[in-house]
Design a protein around this motif. Structure first.
Motif, PDB file in Angstrom:
ATOM      1  N   UNK A 146      65.857  92.921  82.805  1.00 38.85           N
ATOM      2  CA  UNK A 146      66.581  93.369  83.987  1.00 38.85           C
ATOM      3  C   UNK A 146      66.834  92.109  84.806  1.00 38.85           C
ATOM      4  N   UNK A 147      68.089  91.872  85.114  1.00 43.29           N
ATOM      5  CA  UNK A 147      68.432  90.617  85.760  1.00 43.29           C
ATOM      6  C   UNK A 147      69.386  90.787  86.919  1.00 43.29           C
ATOM      7  N   UNK A 148      69.735  89.642  87.513  1.00 41.89           N
ATOM      8  CA  UNK A 148      70.689  89.598  88.626  1.00 41.89           C
ATOM      9  C   UNK A 148      71.765  88.559  88.317  1.00 41.89           C
ATOM     10  N   UNK A 149      73.015  88.938  88.597  1.00 41.51           N
ATOM     11  CA  UNK A 149      74.113  87.999  88.460  1.00 41.51           C
ATOM     12  C   UNK A 149      74.018  86.941  89.556  1.00 41.51           C
ATOM     13  N   UNK A 150      74.269  85.696  89.186  1.00 47.58           N
ATOM     14  CA  UNK A 150      74.108  84.599  90.133  1.00 47.58           C
ATOM     15  C   UNK A 150      75.099  84.664  91.289  1.00 47.58           C
ATOM     16  N   UNK A 151      76.338  85.101  91.004  1.00 49.15           N
ATOM     17  CA  UNK A 151      77.360  85.047  92.052  1.00 49.15           C
ATOM     18  C   UNK A 151      77.389  86.264  92.951  1.00 49.15           C
ATOM     19  N   UNK A 152      76.943  87.432  92.469  1.00 55.15           N
ATOM     20  CA  UNK A 152      77.031  88.668  93.273  1.00 55.15           C
ATOM     21  C   UNK A 152      75.681  89.299  93.579  1.00 55.15           C
ATOM     22  N   UNK A 153      74.623  88.857  92.892  1.00 58.66           N
ATOM     23  CA  UNK A 153      73.272  89.437  93.001  1.00 58.66           C
ATOM     24  C   UNK A 153      73.219  90.873  92.482  1.00 58.66           C
ATOM     25  N   UNK A 154      74.234  91.296  91.755  1.00 51.66           N
ATOM     26  CA  UNK A 154      74.204  92.642  91.160  1.00 51.66           C
ATOM     27  C   UNK A 154      73.140  92.688  90.065  1.00 51.66           C
ATOM     28  N   UNK A 155      72.512  93.843  89.944  1.00 56.00           N
ATOM     29  CA  UNK A 155      71.473  94.056  88.928  1.00 56.00           C
ATOM     30  C   UNK A 155      72.119  94.532  87.631  1.00 56.00           C
ATOM     31  N   UNK A 156      71.544  94.143  86.517  1.00 55.46           N
ATOM     32  CA  UNK A 156      72.023  94.597  85.209  1.00 55.46           C
ATOM     33  C   UNK A 156      70.841  94.738  84.268  1.00 55.46           C
ATOM     34  N   UNK A 157      71.073  95.376  83.134  1.00 49.79           N
ATOM     35  CA  UNK A 157      70.086  95.433  82.060  1.00 49.79           C
ATOM     36  C   UNK A 157      70.717  94.870  80.807  1.00 49.79           C
ATOM     37  N   UNK A 158      69.891  94.161  80.012  1.00 53.32           N
ATOM     38  CA  UNK A 158      70.400  93.531  78.801  1.00 53.32           C
ATOM     39  C   UNK A 158      69.274  93.366  77.798  1.00 53.32           C
ATOM     40  N   UNK A 159      69.655  93.001  76.600  1.00 51.76           N
ATOM     41  CA  UNK A 159      68.690  92.631  75.565  1.00 51.76           C
ATOM     42  C   UNK A 159      68.858  91.153  75.238  1.00 51.76           C
ATOM     43  N   UNK A 160      67.774  90.555  74.762  1.00 54.50           N
ATOM     44  CA  UNK A 160      67.795  89.151  74.368  1.00 54.50           C
ATOM     45  C   UNK A 160      68.134  89.039  72.895  1.00 54.50           C
ATOM     46  N   UNK A 161      68.397  87.834  72.412  1.00 53.08           N
ATOM     47  CA  UNK A 161      68.471  87.639  70.961  1.00 53.08           C
ATOM     48  C   UNK A 161      67.146  88.033  70.313  1.00 53.08           C
ATOM     49  N   UNK A 162      67.187  88.376  69.043  1.00 49.97           N
ATOM     50  CA  UNK A 162      65.990  88.855  68.339  1.00 49.97           C
ATOM     51  C   UNK A 162      65.236  87.724  67.640  1.00 49.97           C
ATOM     52  N   UNK A 163      65.541  86.500  67.984  1.00 42.11           N
ATOM     53  CA  UNK A 163      64.853  85.347  67.418  1.00 42.11           C
ATOM     54  C   UNK A 163      63.348  85.430  67.716  1.00 42.11           C
ATOM     55  N   UNK A 164      62.521  85.418  66.682  1.00 42.69           N
ATOM     56  CA  UNK A 164      61.080  85.627  66.847  1.00 42.69           C
ATOM     57  C   UNK A 164      60.447  84.525  67.687  1.00 42.69           C
ATOM     58  N   UNK A 165      60.860  83.289  67.468  1.00 48.13           N
ATOM     59  CA  UNK A 165      60.286  82.191  68.247  1.00 48.13           C
ATOM     60  C   UNK A 165      60.589  82.356  69.739  1.00 48.13           C
ATOM     61  N   UNK A 166      61.806  82.758  70.055  1.00 48.64           N
ATOM     62  CA  UNK A 166      62.159  83.005  71.456  1.00 48.64           C
ATOM     63  C   UNK A 166      61.306  84.126  72.034  1.00 48.64           C
ATOM     64  N   UNK A 167      61.205  85.210  71.295  1.00 47.53           N
ATOM     65  CA  UNK A 167      60.459  86.366  71.807  1.00 47.53           C
ATOM     66  C   UNK A 167      58.980  86.028  72.010  1.00 47.53           C
ATOM     67  N   UNK A 168      58.396  85.303  71.066  1.00 46.99           N
ATOM     68  CA  UNK A 168      56.992  84.914  71.229  1.00 46.99           C
ATOM     69  C   UNK A 168      56.820  83.994  72.434  1.00 46.99           C
ATOM     70  N   UNK A 169      57.770  83.098  72.637  1.00 48.86           N
ATOM     71  CA  UNK A 169      57.667  82.188  73.789  1.00 48.86           C
ATOM     72  C   UNK A 169      57.735  82.953  75.099  1.00 48.86           C
ATOM     73  N   UNK A 170      58.415  84.096  75.102  1.00 50.84           N
ATOM     74  CA  UNK A 170      58.526  84.895  76.322  1.00 50.84           C
ATOM     75  C   UNK A 170      57.207  85.573  76.681  1.00 50.84           C
ATOM     76  N   UNK A 171      56.283  85.625  75.714  1.00 41.25           N
ATOM     77  CA  UNK A 171      54.952  86.178  75.995  1.00 41.25           C
ATOM     78  C   UNK A 171      53.959  85.097  76.407  1.00 41.25           C
TER      79      UNK A 171
END
Length: 512
Positions: free
Chosen positions: A464-489
């Motif tokens: 769940x994030x915010x757009x830099x220019x408007x501060x609007x909230x959004x929901x998204x998914x990340x890439x499914x790269x395992x190394x990225x996902x593990x680093x997020x933990x």
């Protein structure tokens, strides 16, 4: 004390841990066994069954949306409240099948108390149960069971209840409890300024005490005491479900458990000869909802509706937090307990404890009915100590719907009357929320997040994030790269910048 004052006069529980699937109770059979225990607990036994004019059956998971993950092929009771009633020899005028939500046991006690006080109903049984463990065992062993039951008579089916998610949210992974509560937990950690290791141990410390209570509770389904370190350490057995929750920090719904309570008025209890030593009074009660859609929340590190509904329950009871002797906070995940404590200003290690059952991960999480177990557990404690008070908080959805009850064997003075929840729901509805956008594009930062695992392997990230220019909230998914996902933990992601892109209704966040 007025004759119309509502009281609880019986409570019962039933847990079926050792069973053969062919001989085990179906879901409503478990509820009926708990109801039979509640009849006995009144002190007048089956005599009260004929006096029950209203049965409220708490909705079972197989009839609830999105849950359980396991679809059960054994049929169902077409009229759950009458399935319970017939088993105990009752023939109620009103047969109510509740809506979805862990808040509903307390919500319906509040409603029935009001209807008893108004003279609309006289004697009420509220009962709920799950037999998910039996279903799983039977399916695993290719055993076919017949749980189909039909009963004549009316039924008031309250349906699924409030809508708690949008298709857009669900498409990105929000709306499944094990993937949604971690969004609150990670936001809470960041808000409190904790690093990941400190936070894991804090969660473990909170739930260590829950596990110890569950280990001493004869009705527990998973009553193993574990230390904070054991709970917080990720292992092959205690694998991540969704970061930051290892398995043992998740509600465990694979149970066979039921609980029930019986309510009536002071006048009716006297007519029936129920010993006043059995009477427990609902001194305060309240209900409030958060902004129901997860994307509309004020933030993800607080639960203002818990604070509002508890404030009104305590005001009705005319007491303060210091007057409470026993608590049971809804505990499907650590965030539910932590945010409740934060709203009430209660320390996690308060010497009174935060649970009387042991909580949903350790006592067991029997669907929508967990809080009925908390209330049934409170009754003997309050009868033994007639000047003591107990507080139960119940939570439905994704920290969405809240109900609170304050109980004591001390009589209520004057006329029992509660404030309509609609009178104060506006306190929550008026809070400002960020604007939400379904099709975000551009530079953005993470407001909160989780990483979802499958059998110990990271599968996807939810942001769940915010757009830099408007501060609007959004929901998204990340890439499914395992190394990225593990680093997020491994390191804090809240505040991390990146780019979000919307493609054919799905949003993708690429961390910088």
């Amino acid at each position: 004390m007025e004759e119309s004052t509502p009281i609880l006069v019986g409570g019962g529980q039933f847990t079926e841990k050792e069973f053969l699937p062919e001989q085990a109770q179906p879901p409503l059979g478990i509820a009926a066994e708990a109801a039979k225990a509640a009849l006995v607990d009144t002190g007048i036994g089956e005599t009260i069954a004929a006096e029950i004019d209203t049965v409220v059956s708490i909705r079972i998971f197989p009839d609830s949306t999105n849950r359980p993950r396991l679809q059960i092929p054994f049929g169902r009771a077409e009229n759950p409240p009458r399935a319970v009633a017939q088993r105990i020899g009752a023939n109620p005028v009103n047969a109510i099948y509740g809506n979805v939500g862990g808040n509903t046991p307390q919500k319906y006690i509040n409603e029935m108390a009001e209807r008893i006080a108004a003279g609309e109903v006289k004697t009420v049984l509220l009962a709920g149960s799950e037999a998910i463990k039996t279903a799983q065992t039977a399916m695993r062993n290719d055993i076919m069971l017949d749980w189909k039951e039909e009963f004549e008579g009316s039924q008031e089916d309250r349906g699924l209840g409030e809508k708690l998610m949008t298709p857009h949210e669900f498409a990105h992974g929000v709306g499944i409890p094990i993937q949604t509560y971690p969004l609150f937990e990670n936001a809470f950690r960041h808000h409190k300024g904790l690093d990941i290791e400190e936070h894991m141990m804090q969660m473990g410390s909170v739930f260590e005490n829950f596990s110890r209570v569950a280990a001493a509770n004869p009705y527990s389904f998973y009553g193993t005491a574990r230390t904070a370190a054991q709970l917080a350490t990720v292992t092959k057995e205690n694998r991540f479900i969704s970061f930051p929750y290892p398995k043992w920090m998740n509600a465990m719904d694979s149970v066979n458990q039921g609980a029930a309570v019986i309510m009536t008025s002071v006048g009716k209890a006297r007519d029936l000869g129920i010993d006043p030593a059995k009477w427990v009074f609902l001194h305060g009660c309240a209900e409030a909802n958060e902004k129901l859609m997860v994307m509309d929340r004020v933030n993800y590190y607080s639960a203002p509706a818990i604070g509002v509904n508890c404030k009104h329950a305590f005001a009705m009871a005319g007491i303060s937090l210091d007057d409470i002797n026993y608590f049971d906070f809804y505990s499907c995940f650590p965030s539910a307990v932590e945010l409740a404590c934060e709203e009430l200003g209660l320390a996690y290690d308060d010497p009174r404890g935060l649970t009387v059952t042991g909580g949903l991960p350790f006592f067991g999480g029997p669907g929508n009915n967990y809080s009925m177990h908390a209330i049934a557990t409170m009754l003997p404690k309050l009868r033994t100590n007639p000047r003591h008070y107990g507080c139960v908080t119940a939570n439905g959805g994704y920290l969405s719907k809240h109900a609170t009850g304050i109980y004591s064997a001390k009589p209520v003075e004057g006329k029992w009357e509660r404030e309509k929840p609609s009178a104060y729901q506006g306190e929550i509805d008026a809070l400002a929320s960020p604007e939400f956008i379904e099709t975000p594009n551009g530079a953005a930062t993470i407001e909160t997040y989780t990483v979802c695992f499958a059998r110990g392997i990271p599968e996807k990230g939810i942001v769940i994030g915010r757009l830099a220019d408007t501060n609007q909230r959004f929901i998204a998914n990340t890439p499914t790269d395992i190394d990225l996902l593990l680093s997020m933990t491994k390191s804090e992601q809240i505040g991390r910048s990146g780019t979000v892109k919307s493609v054919e209704g799905m949003n993708h966040f690429i961390p910088a």
